[in-house]
Design a protein around this motif. Structure first.
Motif, PDB file in Angstrom:
ATOM      1  N   LEU A 517       0.824  -1.218   0.000  1.00  0.00           N
ATOM      2  CA  LEU A 517       0.000   0.000   0.000  1.00  0.00           C
ATOM      3  C   LEU A 517       0.860   1.271   0.000  1.00  0.00           C
ATOM      4  CD1 LEU A 517      -3.096   0.860   0.247  1.00  0.00           C
ATOM      5  CD2 LEU A 517      -2.513   1.412   2.615  1.00  0.00           C
ATOM      6  N   ILE A 518       1.956   1.235   0.726  1.00  0.00           N
ATOM      7  CA  ILE A 518       2.777   2.440   0.860  1.00  0.00           C
ATOM      8  C   ILE A 518       3.498   2.799  -0.455  1.00  0.00           C
ATOM      9  CG2 ILE A 518       4.962   1.410   1.667  1.00  0.00           C
ATOM     10  CD1 ILE A 518       4.983   3.609   3.860  1.00  0.00           C
ATOM     11  N   PHE A 519       3.459   1.872  -1.423  1.00  0.00           N
ATOM     12  CA  PHE A 519       4.086   2.138  -2.725  1.00  0.00           C
ATOM     13  C   PHE A 519       3.098   2.713  -3.742  1.00  0.00           C
ATOM     14  CE2 PHE A 519       6.603  -1.228  -0.756  1.00  0.00           C
ATOM     15  CZ  PHE A 519       7.900  -0.774  -0.944  1.00  0.00           C
ATOM     16  N   ARG A 520       1.911   3.009  -3.308  1.00  0.00           N
ATOM     17  CA  ARG A 520       0.886   3.427  -4.250  1.00  0.00           C
ATOM     18  C   ARG A 520       1.226   4.726  -4.961  1.00  0.00           C
ATOM     19  NH1 ARG A 520      -4.469   1.561  -4.996  1.00  0.00           N
ATOM     20  NH2 ARG A 520      -5.569   3.371  -5.845  1.00  0.00           N
ATOM     21  N   PRO A 550      -0.678 -14.442  -5.898  1.00  0.00           N
ATOM     22  CA  PRO A 550      -0.721 -12.984  -5.698  1.00  0.00           C
ATOM     23  C   PRO A 550       0.093 -12.545  -4.472  1.00  0.00           C
ATOM     24  CG  PRO A 550      -2.936 -13.849  -6.067  1.00  0.00           C
ATOM     25  CD  PRO A 550      -2.043 -15.032  -5.926  1.00  0.00           C
ATOM     26  N   GLY A 551       0.082 -13.334  -3.444  1.00  0.00           N
ATOM     27  CA  GLY A 551       0.867 -13.019  -2.249  1.00  0.00           C
ATOM     28  C   GLY A 551       2.355 -13.030  -2.576  1.00  0.00           C
ATOM     29  N   LYS A 552       2.760 -14.029  -3.348  1.00  0.00           N
ATOM     30  CA  LYS A 552       4.179 -14.123  -3.722  1.00  0.00           C
ATOM     31  C   LYS A 552       4.597 -12.958  -4.617  1.00  0.00           C
ATOM     32  CE  LYS A 552       4.117 -18.621  -4.868  1.00  0.00           C
ATOM     33  NZ  LYS A 552       4.592 -19.979  -5.206  1.00  0.00           N
ATOM     34  N   ALA A 553       3.646 -12.503  -5.444  1.00  0.00           N
ATOM     35  CA  ALA A 553       3.959 -11.368  -6.326  1.00  0.00           C
ATOM     36  C   ALA A 553       4.248 -10.106  -5.506  1.00  0.00           C
ATOM     37  CB  ALA A 553       2.806 -11.129  -7.294  1.00  0.00           C
ATOM     38  N   TYR A 557       7.655  -7.857  -5.682  1.00  0.00           N
ATOM     39  CA  TYR A 557       7.640  -6.413  -5.902  1.00  0.00           C
ATOM     40  C   TYR A 557       8.501  -5.705  -4.852  1.00  0.00           C
ATOM     41  CZ  TYR A 557       5.881  -1.642  -6.330  1.00  0.00           C
ATOM     42  OH  TYR A 557       5.795  -0.279  -6.481  1.00  0.00           O
ATOM     43  N   ILE A 558       8.295  -6.057  -3.604  1.00  0.00           N
ATOM     44  CA  ILE A 558       9.031  -5.368  -2.530  1.00  0.00           C
ATOM     45  C   ILE A 558      10.518  -5.714  -2.593  1.00  0.00           C
ATOM     46  CG2 ILE A 558       9.311  -5.196  -0.021  1.00  0.00           C
ATOM     47  CD1 ILE A 558       6.274  -5.428   0.185  1.00  0.00           C
ATOM     48  N   TYR A 559      10.797  -6.972  -2.889  1.00  0.00           N
ATOM     49  CA  TYR A 559      12.206  -7.354  -2.986  1.00  0.00           C
ATOM     50  C   TYR A 559      12.898  -6.560  -4.101  1.00  0.00           C
ATOM     51  CZ  TYR A 559      16.499  -9.941  -3.409  1.00  0.00           C
ATOM     52  OH  TYR A 559      17.831 -10.266  -3.460  1.00  0.00           O
ATOM     53  N   LYS A 560      12.225  -6.440  -5.227  1.00  0.00           N
ATOM     54  CA  LYS A 560      12.829  -5.696  -6.351  1.00  0.00           C
ATOM     55  C   LYS A 560      13.023  -4.230  -5.989  1.00  0.00           C
ATOM     56  CE  LYS A 560      11.822  -8.643 -10.230  1.00  0.00           C
ATOM     57  NZ  LYS A 560      10.720  -9.142 -11.078  1.00  0.00           N
ATOM     58  N   MET A 561      12.064  -3.670  -5.292  1.00  0.00           N
ATOM     59  CA  MET A 561      12.209  -2.292  -4.830  1.00  0.00           C
ATOM     60  C   MET A 561      13.438  -2.172  -3.945  1.00  0.00           C
ATOM     61  SD  MET A 561      10.170  -0.009  -5.758  1.00  0.00           S
ATOM     62  CE  MET A 561       8.698   0.208  -6.699  1.00  0.00           C
ATOM     63  N   GLY A 569      18.697   0.319   0.426  1.00  0.00           N
ATOM     64  CA  GLY A 569      19.056   0.883   1.736  1.00  0.00           C
ATOM     65  C   GLY A 569      17.921   1.664   2.390  1.00  0.00           C
ATOM     66  N   LYS A 570      16.842   1.886   1.639  1.00  0.00           N
ATOM     67  CA  LYS A 570      15.689   2.583   2.233  1.00  0.00           C
ATOM     68  C   LYS A 570      14.585   1.574   2.519  1.00  0.00           C
ATOM     69  CE  LYS A 570      17.438   6.701   1.675  1.00  0.00           C
ATOM     70  NZ  LYS A 570      17.983   6.939   0.381  1.00  0.00           N
ATOM     71  N   ILE A 571      14.423   0.675   1.541  1.00  0.00           N
ATOM     72  CA  ILE A 571      13.456  -0.415   1.686  1.00  0.00           C
ATOM     73  C   ILE A 571      14.273  -1.688   1.878  1.00  0.00           C
ATOM     74  CG2 ILE A 571      11.663  -1.766   0.504  1.00  0.00           C
ATOM     75  CD1 ILE A 571      10.740   1.057   0.897  1.00  0.00           C
ATOM     76  N   ILE A 572      13.962  -2.422   2.927  1.00  0.00           N
ATOM     77  CA  ILE A 572      14.729  -3.637   3.210  1.00  0.00           C
ATOM     78  C   ILE A 572      13.754  -4.789   3.358  1.00  0.00           C
ATOM     79  CG2 ILE A 572      16.134  -4.772   4.991  1.00  0.00           C
ATOM     80  CD1 ILE A 572      17.311  -1.888   5.497  1.00  0.00           C
ATOM     81  N   PHE A 573      14.059  -5.896   2.679  1.00  0.00           N
ATOM     82  CA  PHE A 573      13.226  -7.088   2.860  1.00  0.00           C
ATOM     83  C   PHE A 573      14.067  -8.178   3.516  1.00  0.00           C
ATOM     84  CE2 PHE A 573      11.358 -11.155   1.957  1.00  0.00           C
ATOM     85  CZ  PHE A 573      10.003 -10.923   2.179  1.00  0.00           C
ATOM     86  N   LEU A 574      13.602  -8.708   4.624  1.00  0.00           N
ATOM     87  CA  LEU A 574      14.302  -9.807   5.304  1.00  0.00           C
ATOM     88  C   LEU A 574      13.562 -11.106   5.037  1.00  0.00           C
ATOM     89  CD1 LEU A 574      15.049  -8.196   8.801  1.00  0.00           C
ATOM     90  CD2 LEU A 574      16.598  -8.430   6.843  1.00  0.00           C
ATOM     91  N   GLU A 575      14.287 -12.124   4.595  1.00  0.00           N
ATOM     92  CA  GLU A 575      13.597 -13.378   4.279  1.00  0.00           C
ATOM     93  C   GLU A 575      13.412 -14.252   5.521  1.00  0.00           C
ATOM     94  OE1 GLU A 575      15.994 -15.570   1.401  1.00  0.00           O
ATOM     95  OE2 GLU A 575      17.482 -16.027   2.912  1.00  0.00           O
ATOM     96  N   ASN A 576      12.419 -15.132   5.408  1.00  0.00           N
ATOM     97  CA  ASN A 576      12.109 -16.138   6.426  1.00  0.00           C
ATOM     98  C   ASN A 576      11.711 -15.562   7.791  1.00  0.00           C
ATOM     99  OD1 ASN A 576      11.674 -18.886   6.854  1.00  0.00           O
ATOM    100  ND2 ASN A 576      13.568 -19.063   8.020  1.00  0.00           N
ATOM    101  N   TYR A 577      10.653 -14.798   7.750  1.00  0.00           N
ATOM    102  CA  TYR A 577      10.049 -14.259   8.984  1.00  0.00           C
ATOM    103  C   TYR A 577       9.677 -15.420   9.907  1.00  0.00           C
ATOM    104  CZ  TYR A 577       6.539 -11.564  11.713  1.00  0.00           C
ATOM    105  OH  TYR A 577       5.816 -10.933  12.699  1.00  0.00           O
ATOM    106  N   ASP A 578      10.150 -15.356  11.122  1.00  0.00           N
ATOM    107  CA  ASP A 578       9.761 -16.362  12.119  1.00  0.00           C
ATOM    108  C   ASP A 578       9.773 -15.710  13.500  1.00  0.00           C
ATOM    109  OD1 ASP A 578      12.418 -16.138  12.814  1.00  0.00           O
ATOM    110  OD2 ASP A 578      12.899 -18.255  12.597  1.00  0.00           O
TER     111      ASP A 578
END
Ligand SMILES: *Cc1c(COP(=O)(O)O)cnc(C)c1O
Length: 851
Positions: A517-520, A550-553, A557-561, A569-578
Motif C-alpha cells: 500500500l505504501i508504494f501506491r 498474488p501473495g508471492k507477487a 515487488y518489494i524485494y525488487k524495490m 538501503g531505504k526499503i529492506i526485505f528480510l527473508e524467512n520471517y519467524d
C-alpha cells in the motif's frame, strides 16, 4: 548413505549440572532468558547454529565445555538459581497460581485445547503465523496461571516451510526435516506404561499416529505424527507439513486432528471437562465425542446436547480461504462409514454442516463447529461483529446483533515478547516484580511515568542497534547464498541506520494485508524516504503461502524495490520471517505499520508485541487496534467505515498513511533535544506501553476465556455427569418436540401501530400465541424495540412479555407495557422464541417467529 535410523547421542553430563537435560525438555526456557543463557553462554556460535534449541545444542556440545562449566562458580550460581525457579514454577503451592486460588474446587478438571498449529519457539516450526503464535502463547499463559490445561495438535515432521527469496525476488519454499530426537518432546506414555499410538479410519484403510508429549511449563501438549511404521508410505507423509497438500490431505489431517485427537486423550486416560476448538480445523472432534456417546446409548440429538454444553469454538478469520469447506463428494468418501455410527443418514449428516458456496453445497468446518459447540467467539470486538454478520444465516430471523457469537480480543504472552532491555527497564522503574501486574491497568497507569524519557530512549536505541546488526547478518547470509561478491556483501554493513526513523511491516503476505500500500504513490514515498535531514527506512518481512501466487507477487515487488538503485538501503526485505525475527522487529523498529483491508484483520497480534516494547502503532482501525487506539498511543490510518470499492479504499487509506507520516510521525520523531531525545515521541511510546501492555496481554485474554467460557462449561459438565445426561436427554426431547410444533405456531398482536407518546408514558401491547403441543413456559414472547435509522430499526432492547392466561380458543395471552426511557423515534415488534432453562444461549435453536 541411505538413512535407516537416527539417534541423538548426548555427551556425558557432569553430575553437578545434569539437570540441564531435564530443563531442555520443557520449553519453559522459551520465556525465561536466564534459562536460555545457561545454554547459549556455553557456546554462543553453536547456539546460533541450532536455532536456539537446547536439546539439539546439548547433543552437539563438546564434553570439555560441560566439564568447564561444572567447575565455574559463576556458571553454577546461575544454574542453581534457574533450577530453583524452575522447580518452584513446576511445583507451586496451591496458593500461588491464579486458577487454584480463584477456582480451587476445579483444579482436578481438565480443559482440552485443539489447534492445528502451535507457535512456541523458532526451533519448532509447527506454526505458520498468527493463529499458531496465539495457540503457543495461550498454552504458556495457561501454564503461568495454573490452568488444568492440555493442548492437542500435530508434530509435523517437516513443519511449515523455510522461505528463501532468490535473485529475482521469487519466494522459494524448502522443507527441512525436523528430527524428533532433537525436539524437546518425548513419546507420550499411557496409563498402561506403553507409548500411545492411536488410529483413525480413512477410505479403505486404518492409519496410525504416534503421540508425542511436549511440556510447556506445566501444560502438556500432545502432538500427533503419522510418520510411523504400520502406515503406508503415502500415509506416513500425511502429517508431514502444515497446510500442505490438497483437499484430501487437508480432510485427512483434520480427521486425525479432531477424531484422532479425542482418541489420543482417551488413550492417555484424560477426560476433559471443557473443550476448546481453536479454529474450525479441529471441528471433527465434536463428531467423535458424539460418536462415543451414541455408542454408550444416547441418540445423536441427545449426544449433541451433551457435548455442546462444554465446548467452545473460536473463529479466527472472515477471509474465505481461512474457513475450510469440503465438497459432499469428499465427505461421502471419508465419512460413509462414520455417519451410521452416529445413527444418522447421509442427508442428516450433511445437513449438520451444510453451507451453500458459489460452487455448490459443501460441508463447512466453521458451520460444523458453530453447530456443535455451545459457545462461540471471535477474536476482537469488531471481528465478533463481522462474524455475527457472516454466520447470521445459521440463525435465520435473528438480528445480526443477537447472533450468539461473542468476542474475546487476542493478546500476547508478555514474557515471550518483551525484549531483555525493556524487561530490565520495567524491573528498574516500574517494579522489580512487574510481571505480577501484567494485566493490572491501574499498575501501569500509576507507574509508567516513573520511567525517565532518556532511559526508555536508551533501551529502545539498544534494540535498534540489535536489529541493525541482525539485519546485516541476515542480508549477508541471504546474498552469500545467492552468490554475491564481497563488494555487494559489504553494502549490507550498517544498512539499517539506528538513528533513522524505522518503520516495521512484518506479517503473512496475504493480499488483504496490502503489503504494498505504501508504494501506491511512488513520488510521495520517494520524498518521504529521501530527506537527508530526516532519514526514514522501512523493513519488510513475511511469508506467502506457497500456493498464493498474488501473495508471492507482492514479495517479489518489494524485494525488487529493495534492490533498485532508487530504494536500496531505504526499503529492506528480510527473508524467512519467524518468531526469532519477530522478536527483533517488534522491539527494534520505531513504528509498527499495519494496513489491511478493513475489516479482514480479525485481530492481529504483532502490533501488540510492538506496543509492549514501546512502539506506537500506525494502523488501520481494524482488529485489535480498533479497540486499542486512543489518539495518543499511535495513529489511525483511514476511516472507520466500510467501502464497497477496494480501489477507492486503497486510495483513501494510502493518502491517509502518507499524510500521517509527513505531518505527524516524521516531525514528531525528529524533534529531539540536544541529547537526541524526542520528548513528544516518548509520550507516544509510554502511552503505547501503558494502554496496550495490560489490555492486550495473554494474561487478560486467558482469564477472560476462563471466566467467560471454561469455568461455566466445567461447572455445567459436572452437573451433566452427576445427573447422567438426564437434563440433556430431556433437552433433546424438548427440542424435537419444539421443532415439530413450530410450524403450527400462530402469533397475533394488538398494539398501536403509529402514534406519539410523551417520555414517561407507556403503551400497552398484547399478544396471543397459538401452538400445538407446547405450554406457555416453553415459549418466550418478547417485545423488541430500538431506535429507527432510516428504514431499519436496530433492536437494542428485548423485553419478556408477561404470560397472562390461556384463552378459550386455546391461545396464550401475553401482556407488556412499553415505556421508553429516551425520546426519539423508535420501532417495536413482537416475537416468539423457544425457551428452556437448559439452553446454553437463548437463541441457540435458531427458531423465531416475528409478528
Ligand atoms: C506475532 C506473529 C504473527 C502474527 O501477527 P499479525 O499481527 O497477525 O501479523 C505472525 N508471525 C509471527 C512470526 C509472529 O511473531
Amino acid at each position: 548413505m541411505k538413512v535407516y535410523g537416527r539417534i541423538t547421542v548426548f555427551p556425558i553430563m557432569p553430575a553437578r549440572i545434569n539437570r540441564l537435560y531435564e530443563l531442555a525438555y520443557n520449553v519453559w526456557w522459551s520465556w525465561h532468558p536466564e534459562a536460555r543463557a545457561l545454554y547459549s553462554s556455553l557456546d554462543p556460535a553453536l547456539w546460533e547454529q541450532v536455532s536456539h534449541n537446547p536439546v539439539h545444542f546439548l547433543s552437539q556440545l563438546q564434553p570439555q565445555t560441560l566439564e568447564r562449566a561444572a567447575q565455574d562458580s559463576e556458571y553454577l550460581e546461575r544454574y542453581d538459581s534457574v533450577i530453583r525457579d524452575f522447580d518452584h514454577y513446576i511445583h507451586p503451592q496451591p496458593s500461588e497460581t491464579w486458577f487454584s486460588t480463584t477456582y480451587p474446587e476445579l483444579t482436578n478438571k481438565t480443559i482440552a485445547y485443539f489447534s492445528a498449529e502451535f507457535g512456541l519457539h523458532e526451533s519448532l516450526p509447527i506454526y505458520s503465523g498468527g493463529l499458531g503464535i496465539l495457540s503457543g502463547d495461550h498454552c504458556k499463559e495457561a501454564s503461568d496461571l495454573g490452568l488444568p490445561f492440555v493442548g492437542v495438535g500435530f508434530l509435523y515432521p517437516q513443519g511449515y516451510f523455510t522461505q528463501q527469496v532468490n535473485r529475482s525476488g521469487i519466494q522459494e519454499a524448502s522443507y527441512d526435516k525436523l528430527h524428533f530426537s532433537e525436539v524437546p518432546a518425548v513419546p507420550a506414555i499411557g496409563p498402561d506404561g506403553n507409548e500411545v499410538v492411536i488410529s483413525v479410519e480413512l477410505p479403505g484403510r486404518r492409519i496410525y499416529a504416534k503421540v508425542w508429549k511436549l511440556m510447556v511449563g506445566r501444560v502438556p501438549l500432545y502432538l500427533m505424527d503419522t510418520d510411523i511404521q504400520p502406515n503406508a508410505p503415502a500415509d506416513r507423509e500425511l502429517s508431514a507439513r502444515l497446510y500442505g497438500g490438497d483437499n484430501e490431505m487437508r480432510i485427512s489431517q483434520e480427521i486425525v486432528l479432531g477424531i484422532g485427537g479425542v482418541r489420543a486423550l482417551r488413550a492417555l486416560g484424560i477426560n476433559p471437562s471443557a473443550w476448546h476448538l481453536n479454529e474450525g480445523h479441529a471441528a471433527f472432534l465434536s463428531l467423535e465425542r458424539c460418536r462415543e456417546l451414541v455408542a454408550a446409548g444416547l441418540s445423536f440429538n441427545e449426544a449433541r446436547e451433551v457435548i455442546k454444553t462444554n465446548s467452545l469454538f473460536t473463529t479466527h478469520t472472515p477471509v474465505p480461504a481461512g474457513n475450510d469447506a469440503f465438497s459432499f463428494d469428499l465427505i461421502d468418501k471419508y465419512f460413509n462409514t462414520y455417519w451410521g455410527q452416529l445413527g444418522l443418514s447421509r442427508e442428516q449428516f450433511l445437513d449438520i454442516a451444510r453451507e451453500d458456496k458459489s460452487w455448490g453445497p459443501s460441508f463447512g468446518m466453521t458451520v460444523l463447529a458453530l453447530k456443535l459447540t455451545g459457545h462461540h467467539n471471535g477474536v476482537s470486538a469488531l471481528h465478533g461483529d463481522v462474524s455475527r454478520k457472516m454466520w447470521q444465516f445459521l440463525w435465520p430471523g435473528l438480528d445480526k446483533s443477537e447472533v450468539p457469537i461473542g468476542s474475546i480480543t487476542n493478546g500476547i504472552h508478555t514474557f515471550s515478547w518483551i525484549a531483555p532491555e525493556l524487561n530490565e527497564l520495567y524491573g528498574r522503574f516500574l517494579d522489580p516484580d512487574w510481571g505480577k501486574y501484567v494485566d493490572d491497568q491501574a499498575f501501569w497507569d500509576s507507574h509508567i511515568q516513573n520511567i525517565p524519557d532518556r532511559e526508555l530512549w536508551k533501551a529502545h536505541h539498544q534494540r535498534k542497534l540489535a536489529l541493525a546488526e541482525y539485519t546485516t547478518r541476515r542480508l549477508q547470509q541471504q546474498h552469500l547464498r545467492l552468490g554475491e561478491g564481497d563488494r555487494q556483501l559489504a553494502e549490507f554493513e550498517g544498512m539499517l541506520n539506528p538513528n533513522a526513523l524505522i518503520l516495521g511491516f512484518a506479517r503473512r503476505f496475504a493480499t488483504y494485508k496490502r503489503a504494498t500500500l505504501i508504494f501506491r504513490n511512488l513520488d510521495r514515498l520517494r520524498r518521504i524516504l529521501n530527506d537527508p535531514e530526516r532519514p526514514v527506512q522501512i523493513v519488510f518481512a513475511g511469508k506467502a503461502h506457497p500456493a498464493d501466487e498474488p501473495g508471492k507477487a507482492l514479495i517479489e515487488y518489494i524485494y525488487k524495490m529493495s534492490r533498485s538503485e532508487e530504494f536500496k538501503g531505504k526499503i529492506i526485505f528480510l527473508e524467512n520471517y519467524d518468531i526469532d525475527m519477530a522478536r527483533y522487529l517488534v522491539s527494534g523498529t520505531d513504528v509498527w505499520l499495519n494496513n489491511p483491508i478493513r475489516p479482514y484483520e480479525a485481530s492481529g497480534t504483532s502490533g501488540q508485541k510492538a506496543a509492549l516494547n514501546g512502539q506506537p502503532n500506525c494502523s488501520i482501525l481494524d482488529g485489535w487496534w480498533a479497540e486499542g487506539y486512543n489518539g495518543k498511543n499511535g495513529w489511525a490510518i483511514g476511516e472507520e467505515r466500510d467501502y464497497h470499492d477496494q480501489e477507492a479504499q486503497a486510495e483513501d487509506d494510502s493518502n491517509s498513511l502518507y499524510q500521517i507520516l509527513e505531518n505527524e510521525i516524521i516531525p514528531t520523531f525528529f524533534e529531539q533535544d540536544s541529547n537526541g531525545v524526542p520528548h513528544q515521541w516518548m509520550s507516544y511510546m509510554k502511552e503505547a506501553i501503558r494502554t496496550c501492555a495490560p489490555q492486550f496481554s495473554m494474561r487478560r485474554m486467558v482469564k477472560d476465556y476462563t471466566n467467560t467460557y471454561y469455568v461455566p462449561e466445567i461447572r455445567h459438565n459436572i452437573q451433566i455427569e452427576e445427573n447422567h445426561y438426564e437434563q440433556e436427554r430431556q433437552l433433546a426431547d424438548w427440542k424435537e418436540r419444539v421443532s415439530r410444533a413450530w410450524s403450527s405456531l400462530e402469533l397475533y398482536v394488538d398494539g398501536r401501530r403509529e402514534g406519539q407518546l410523551s417520555l414517561g408514558e407507556s403503551l400497552d401491547v398484547h399478544a396471543w400465541v397459538r401452538v400445538n403441543e407446547l405450554d406457555p413456559n416453553d415459549l418466550r414472547v418478547e417485545l423488541v424495540y430500538g431506535e429507527t435509522q432510516e428504514e431499519v430499526a436496530i433492536p437494542t432492547h428485548a423485553l419478556p412479555m408477561q404470560y397472562v392466561k390461556s384463552e378459550n380458543d386455546g391461545s396464550y395471552r401475553y401482556d407488556i407495557q412499553l415505556k421508553p426511557d429516551e425520546s426519539g423515534s423508535i420501532a417495536y415488534n413482537i416475537r416468539v422464541i423457544p425457551s428452556h432453562p437448559s439452553l446454553t444461549d437463548k437463541y441457540e435453536m435458531g427458531l423465531i417467529r416475528w409478528a
